[in-house]
Design an enzyme around this catalytic site. Structure first.
Site, mmCIF file in Angstrom:
data_model
loop_
_atom_site.group_PDB
_atom_site.id
_atom_site.type_symbol
_atom_site.label_atom_id
_atom_site.label_comp_id
_atom_site.label_asym_id
_atom_site.label_seq_id
_atom_site.Cartn_x
_atom_site.Cartn_y
_atom_site.Cartn_z
ATOM 1 N N ARG A 241 0.942 -1.412 -0.192
ATOM 2 C CA ARG A 241 -0.098 -0.212 -0.038
ATOM 3 C C ARG A 241 1.104 1.011 0.067
ATOM 4 N NH1 ARG A 241 -3.345 -2.858 -1.433
ATOM 5 N NH2 ARG A 241 -5.432 -3.263 -0.520
ATOM 6 N N GLU A 270 -3.547 7.504 -4.267
ATOM 7 C CA GLU A 270 -4.144 6.967 -5.468
ATOM 8 C C GLU A 270 -5.542 7.383 -5.899
ATOM 9 O OE1 GLU A 270 -4.419 2.556 -5.383
ATOM 10 O OE2 GLU A 270 -2.343 2.582 -4.756
ATOM 11 N N HIS A 288 -1.448 0.155 -9.813
ATOM 12 C CA HIS A 288 -1.973 -1.000 -8.962
ATOM 13 C C HIS A 288 -2.778 -2.098 -9.632
ATOM 14 C CE1 HIS A 288 -3.866 -0.997 -4.494
ATOM 15 N NE2 HIS A 288 -3.582 -2.288 -5.139
HETATM 16 C C1 GLV Z 1 -4.892 -5.278 -3.718
HETATM 17 O O1 GLV Z 1 -4.025 -4.393 -3.689
HETATM 18 C C2 GLV Z 1 -5.206 -6.124 -3.015
HETATM 19 O O2 GLV Z 1 -5.054 -5.877 -1.480
HETATM 20 O O3 GLV Z 1 -5.641 -7.115 -3.166
#
Ligand code: GLV
Length: 338
Positions: A241, A270, A288
């Site tokens: 993250r 984001e 992402h």
């Molecule tokens: C994506 O970032 C997830 O947490 O699956």
């Protein structure tokens, strides 16, 4: 009169053939286009809902939960669930679920791909070529760092971290890791990985990958001080993250040669990306997509749909969703991470 069917909100367009399974049990409100839902939109959608299938784009916080008196289940599409206030959901007896396991290998693949791209300057080299700056084979041009034979550091040794460690064996890498809790010896052996403390991990890794969950405890855990411990020849890859890394400190380290390169799939704000990162050549930036293979994204939707059906008391697993999120402090099954 027949009982009204539970109402379910599906917050983003997904795969219609899989989402169709919800229609057998519920009245479904499906958002038709990709939307950044703000708090008011989420609150509005949840007000009358019995269940919701949400993504990382939807924050389900205390206020939204308080305004949703019928809500009984929230199925999150993702292994990370920092978009949910799990404590507030559990306090109301609302079941929360996520999508672990089905995305482990795909995400580990992508972590490896990003690490390689950063080490070997893949996107920078492509920009160089596309811009017409390639004037002929240059023996000393765009030299990168090797992965094979180097030291891989993994911060957060859950399922995905272990998947990355397993891949590293094929590159003959020495694997170090740091995690909230040390793994059992047999798992360490299977991953050929050695536990070290946080500072040693940063100091010794040639290539450091972040795969830990985001929480108040991990917010900006990779700060200027942590970055200063890294070797100037090292790379940093973040598939966890954005909020784990102090992006300003990272941009500084990259701009001033204190870190060779980075690869980021996640960002603190984001979809906004810090303009200083956008301006740097020695950082690989992706939107992402670490779990984004077609097969895996379909598997994630299928699991979330199964979770929602079961959590709302329907289907063959009624009352037993396959992957519930455990109350805080009770996740003894798998220590710690994505
Ligand atoms: C994506 O970032 C997830 O947490 O699956």
């Amino acid at each position: 009169m027949a009982e009204p069917r539970p109402r379910v909100w599906v917050a983003q367009p997904l795969f219609d053939d899989i989402v169709a399974r919800l229609h057998a049990h519920f009245d479904v409100v499906q958002v038709p286009a990709v939307v950044e839902h703000d708090a008011a939109a989420v609150a509005d959608a949840l007000r009358e809902a019995d269940g919701a299938l949400v993504t990382l784009n939807e924050r389900v916080g205390e206020a939204e939960i308080a305004g949703a008196p019928r809500l009984r289940a929230v199925a999150n599409l993702g292994v990370g669930y920092n978009n949910l206030d799990v404590a507030a959901l559990h306090a109301r007896g609302i079941v929360a679920t996520n999508t672990p396991d089905v995305l482990t290998e795909t995400t580990a693949d992508f972590g490896f791909a990003l690490m390689m791209a950063a080490a070997r300057r893949v996107t920078e080299a492509e920009r160089h070529l596309r811009a017409g700056r390639w004037q002929g084979w240059n023996f000393k041009g765009l030299l990168g760092a090797d992965l094979h034979g180097s030291t891989l550091g993994i911060l957060g040794m859950g399922r995905i971290g272990q998947g990355i460690a397993r891949r590293a064996a094929g590159f003959d890498m020495r694997v170090l890791y740091h995690n909230r809790s040390r793994l059992p010896a047999d798992v360490e052996r299977a991953c050929n990985a050695r536990y070290v403390d946080f500072d040693a991990l940063f100091a010794q890794a040639d290539h450091l990958v972040l795969v830990l969950p985001y929480s108040a405890a991990s917010h900006h855990i990779v700060d200027a001080a942590a970055l200063a411990r890294m070797q100037p020849t090292a790379t940093l890859t973040n598939i966890a993250r954005g909020g784990i890394v102090d992006e300003a400190a990272l941009a500084d380290a990259l701009a001033h040669g204190r870190l060779a390169s980075a690869a980021l799939d996640v960002f603190e704000g984001e979809p906004a990306v810090d303009p200083r990162l956008l301006a740097l050549d020695n950082v690989v930036l992706t939107p992402h997509i670490a779990s984004g293979s077609l097969a895996t994204r379909r598997a994630m939707v299928a699991l979330a749909v199964d979770n929602l059906i079961a959590a709302l008391g329907a289907g063959p697993d009624a009352g037993r969703p396959p992957t519930p999120i455990a109350p805080a402090g009770r996740d003894a099954k798998r220590p710690g991470t994505a």
